[in-house]
Design a protein around this motif. Sequence first.
Motif, PDB file in Angstrom:
ATOM      1  N   CYS A 306       0.856  -1.192   0.000  1.00 44.19           N
ATOM      2  CA  CYS A 306       0.000   0.000   0.000  1.00 44.19           C
ATOM      3  C   CYS A 306       0.891   1.240   0.000  1.00 44.19           C
ATOM      4  CB  CYS A 306      -0.899  -0.006   1.235  1.00 44.19           C
ATOM      5  SG  CYS A 306      -1.783   1.553   1.449  1.00 44.19           S
ATOM      6  N   CYS A 309      -0.085   3.283   3.654  1.00 44.29           N
ATOM      7  CA  CYS A 309       0.365   2.897   4.998  1.00 44.29           C
ATOM      8  C   CYS A 309       1.464   1.837   4.997  1.00 44.29           C
ATOM      9  CB  CYS A 309      -0.828   2.425   5.835  1.00 44.29           C
ATOM     10  SG  CYS A 309      -1.549   0.886   5.254  1.00 44.29           S
ATOM     11  N   TYR A 311       1.208  -1.286   4.034  1.00 47.69           N
ATOM     12  CA  TYR A 311       0.680  -2.646   4.202  1.00 47.69           C
ATOM     13  C   TYR A 311       1.193  -3.562   3.090  1.00 47.69           C
ATOM     14  CZ  TYR A 311      -2.812  -6.294   5.062  1.00 47.69           C
ATOM     15  OH  TYR A 311      -3.434  -7.480   5.334  1.00 47.69           O
ATOM     16  N   CYS A 320      -6.628  -0.399  -0.151  1.00 49.26           N
ATOM     17  CA  CYS A 320      -6.149  -0.889   1.137  1.00 49.26           C
ATOM     18  C   CYS A 320      -7.312  -0.908   2.129  1.00 49.26           C
ATOM     19  CB  CYS A 320      -5.025   0.008   1.650  1.00 49.26           C
ATOM     20  SG  CYS A 320      -4.440  -0.443   3.283  1.00 49.26           S
ATOM     21  N   CYS A 323      -6.329   1.929   4.984  1.00 49.23           N
ATOM     22  CA  CYS A 323      -6.252   3.375   4.767  1.00 49.23           C
ATOM     23  C   CYS A 323      -6.890   3.807   3.442  1.00 49.23           C
ATOM     24  CB  CYS A 323      -4.799   3.842   4.839  1.00 49.23           C
ATOM     25  SG  CYS A 323      -3.845   3.417   3.380  1.00 49.23           S
TER      26      CYS A 323
HETATM   27 ZN    ZN Z   1      -2.897   1.288   3.457  1.00 45.95          ZN
END
Ligand code: ZN
Length: 367
Positions: A306, A309, A311, A320, A323
Motif C-alpha cells: 500500500c 500505509c 501494508y 487498502c 487506509c
Molecule cells: Zn494502506
Amino acid sequence: MFDERALKELASVEAEGPILSVYLNVDSTQRNSEEYKLELRELLKCKADGIDNEDIEAVKRYLEYDYDGSGRGLVIFSRQAEGIWYAYSLAVPVCSGVTVARRPYISPLVERDGLYGRYAVALVDRQGGKFHFFDMGELVDQRGFVGEDVHHTRRGRGSSVHGMRGGSQLSGRREAELVNRNLKETAVALTEFCQEHLPRRLLLGGAEPTVAKFREVLPAPVNELVVGSLGVDFEAGEVEVREQSLALLRELEQERHEKVVEALMTSAAKGLNGVVGLDQTLSVANEGRVQVLLVERDYHQSGYQCTGCGYLTTQRLNRCIFCGGEFTEIPDAVEAAVTQVVEKGGTVEVVDEERMEDTRIGALLRY
Ligand SMILES: [Zn+2]
C-alpha cells in the motif's frame, strides 16, 4: 562503524527513485583491489538498466579515492538524486552483489548482525580477567581486571603439585580461597562490563577448570549470556581472540538456527505463537507482531504494498482495507518484510535453505 543503530536507520530509508545497494568482497586475503574493482564494474554493468549513472559514478569514485582498503566487506547505498549515501567497511566478509530498489537492500547486513553483532569475550585465569566487546568483528572496548597475585602464596611460579608438596595444607587452602575471591571479583567486573555494553552473547576462554569455577560464581543474568567456550590461552592477542570467536559464532549459529526453526514449526503446527508461509508472515509483520522473523537465505518473492500505509500482501487488492490507499507491485516482498521487522525492533534470522524445508519464511510472534 556499522552497528545495530545504523541497521535500524537503514531500515527506515525510503526513496522516490531507485537506491543502488552494493556489497563487495574486499577481503585482502582472497583478492587484490584490481580484482574487486573489476568485479564491481561487471556487477554494475549487469544491473545498469535501473541505476542512475550518477550513483554508478559515486560508487566508483568512492572506491578510487575515499575507500582506504580496510575491512573484508564493503557495503554502499547510494541515491545521489535524493542525497542518500551510506558506505560501511565491515570486519566480516560479505558476498558481492548489486541490488536496485526503492529501499536499501539490507538482508545480508541483517544476517551478519545476527551472526556477529554485539558479543563479548572474557578470558579468565586464577588471578583476573580480560574482557572484549566486539561488534561485527570490530573490537569496540577492552578492559582487564587484576586480582591478588595467587603465586606469592607459593614458592615461586611452580605447578600446583609443587605447591602442595612444598607448602602446608593451610597454604593450599589459602590459595584456593584466594583464587575463589579473585574469580568472584572478576565476575563482578565482567557483570559491570556487560551492563555497560549489553552484549547479546558471551564467550568465555581460559583453562577449562578455571572457566568452570568462574561460571559457578557468575551472576545468573550474565551466565545466561554464555553460549560457548573459546580454546584460546589467557595471553591470546586481539587478532587471535577475534578470529577464534568469529569461527565459534559461525559454528554455534547452526545449532541456534536448528532450535529456532524447530520452535517455529512446533508453535505453528500447534496454532500457538508461530506462523509460516509468506501470506501469513506478511500479515503479522503488518501488525508489528513479529518477535523473530525466520527467512531462507536468497528467498525473493514479488508482492504488493500500500502506497499509503505500507501494508504488505501477496494479493493484488484494489484498495487498502486500512487506509484506502492504492497498491503498487514491489519486486521483493520478502525483503520488505525483513526491513519492516528491523524497523519495528524485531529480530531477523536468515537461515540456510535446507533448514526451512518448504516453508521458506515464518515468524514467531510477540503475542
Ligand atoms: Zn494502506
